[in-house]
Design an enzyme around this catalytic site. Sequence first.
Site, PDB file in Angstrom:
ATOM      1  N   GLY A  23       0.768  -1.374   0.001  1.00 28.70           N
ATOM      2  CA  GLY A  23       0.421  -0.172   0.186  1.00 28.70           C
ATOM      3  C   GLY A  23       0.664   1.020   0.118  1.00 28.70           C
ATOM      4  O   GLY A  23       0.322   2.010  -0.175  1.00 28.70           O
ATOM      5  N   TYR A 168      -9.999 -18.578   3.847  1.00 33.85           N
ATOM      6  CA  TYR A 168      -9.058 -17.357   3.111  1.00 33.85           C
ATOM      7  C   TYR A 168      -9.669 -16.950   1.902  1.00 33.85           C
ATOM      8  O   TYR A 168     -10.137 -15.873   1.420  1.00 33.85           O
ATOM      9  CB  TYR A 168      -7.924 -17.322   3.090  1.00 33.85           C
ATOM     10  CG  TYR A 168      -7.183 -16.454   2.513  1.00 33.85           C
ATOM     11  CD1 TYR A 168      -6.771 -15.480   2.884  1.00 33.85           C
ATOM     12  CD2 TYR A 168      -6.478 -17.384   2.078  1.00 33.85           C
ATOM     13  CE1 TYR A 168      -6.094 -14.657   2.004  1.00 33.85           C
ATOM     14  CE2 TYR A 168      -5.116 -15.978   0.926  1.00 33.85           C
ATOM     15  CZ  TYR A 168      -4.996 -15.612   1.467  1.00 33.85           C
ATOM     16  OH  TYR A 168      -4.411 -14.404   0.828  1.00 33.85           O
ATOM     17  N   LYS A 172     -10.493 -13.423   0.139  1.00 32.23           N
ATOM     18  CA  LYS A 172      -9.859 -13.065  -1.298  1.00 32.23           C
ATOM     19  C   LYS A 172     -10.967 -12.920  -1.991  1.00 32.23           C
ATOM     20  O   LYS A 172     -11.064 -11.621  -2.940  1.00 32.23           O
ATOM     21  CB  LYS A 172      -8.633 -13.975  -0.636  1.00 32.23           C
ATOM     22  CG  LYS A 172      -7.998 -13.039  -1.631  1.00 32.23           C
ATOM     23  CD  LYS A 172      -7.596 -11.862  -0.529  1.00 32.23           C
ATOM     24  CE  LYS A 172      -6.244 -10.624  -1.462  1.00 32.23           C
ATOM     25  NZ  LYS A 172      -6.221  -9.662  -0.270  1.00 32.23           N
TER      26      LYS A 172
END
Length: 490
Positions: A23, A168, A172
């Site tokens: 990020g 997960y 996702k």
Amino acid sequence: MLPNTGKLAGCTVFITGASRGIGKAIALKAAKDGANIVIAAKTTQKHPKLLGTIYTAAEEIEAAGGTALPCVVDVRDEQQINSAVEKAVEKFGGIDILVNNASAISLTNTLDTPTKRVDLMMNVNTRGTYLTSKACIPFLKKSKVGHILNLSPPLNLNPLWFKQHCAYTIAKYGMSMCVLGMAEEFRGEIAVNALWPRTAIHTAAMDMLGGSGVENQCRKVDIIADAAYSIFKRPKSFTGNFIIDENILKEEGIKNFDVYAIAPGHPLLPDFFLDEHPDAVMEEKESNDSVPEVKEEKLQLQEESQLQKQPQLQEQPQLQEKPQLQEKPQLQEQPQLQEKPQLQEQPQQREQPQLQQQPRPRQQPQPFVQSMLPQKPHFGAVEETFRIVKDSLSDEVVRATQAVYQFELSGEDGGTWFLDLKSKGGKVGHGEPSDRADVVMSMATDDFVKMFSGKLKPTMAFMSGKLKIKGNIALAIKLEKLMTQMNSRL
């Protein structure tokens, strides 16, 4: 690396999980153009091992030429999201680009994933992405740029990607489904795309969780930042795409990926969800002595905004482009592996009458065939392994480990065994340990012997389902390091 063109000058980029890792790298790339960056992340206090807060990131962004607005945002909190969006619009007059980078991860199977972890992954990954997008969309529609970029994988529905970490994968893929839906819903108004790395990406958390040397198998965060920048330069008509970092940079004319590698020439770790034949990927990694990116990073529950391919463990450029390591078509196209039944039936022998009248020893497979067939450990292999382990123990090893391990082994020479690295000098033996085990590992005896002799990486065994782990993952990682030290003797 991809040069900046000034395309994002004056644009406002809202990035979740931007205090560190991927990020922050995307933020710094945009800042070089003179962009306004909204740092929407949770970290306000320094972490002893994971460097970076929203305030330190803001300082770096300002130094790079951008204007920063740090905002405390937990993407599970809709009010915090809306407040950050309001502050961004008030300060910068609008929002041009949204990057949904924050994510949570736990690589555990269904029975070993507590409900609170399921809720966390669903709320951060899918719900957080959805709510942040929803809050930004009214302003993105007014922008001449208008982009949403989710850090999420292509929708590969091969069940092997679900088998070991179903929760997960669902969480996702929820981010990826937002791309599918919103790209169509806002076609012509906002470009909505997904970006995913081909290889593991190195960040600070990777060092903490992956152990020494793991960075050599990763690429730098810069490759994701460059790929994102390439996407932002494109028109709104470029939408609904699931983009792999390396592919889009090749379109930009990048031919030599050495600049993105941590260690030139070192085998790289392929990322999740990209190969249609995960087992072949596992074989490829093991054959190249690579420890998966998923590694310990992904064995523990953490936010990818902190780990984001900092270890996990989540996410992965190289100094030398090695397509053969990433694609390995030969692994996927070996007919011998797919046609084992022919080896078992041996039709050519059944068609020879003399075999029935004059029995003779069974024809032995050729060396290549033998290497493809499962090998059983010889009698006493487990006991011999533990004997060697015992001879390798010392007070120094015990002080460095401080853990009790229990092994539940199935098959020949199996049963329950323990390795006590808390007691003075260390202990090994058959049966359960006298003290409660910190880590319980379940696997077949032949895989156990391969693992301790260095022929099977523990992380590889875990990813392929050959090894199941219950208990303290950090202590399981310590055992892997101990195995590395003992491999020469085993």
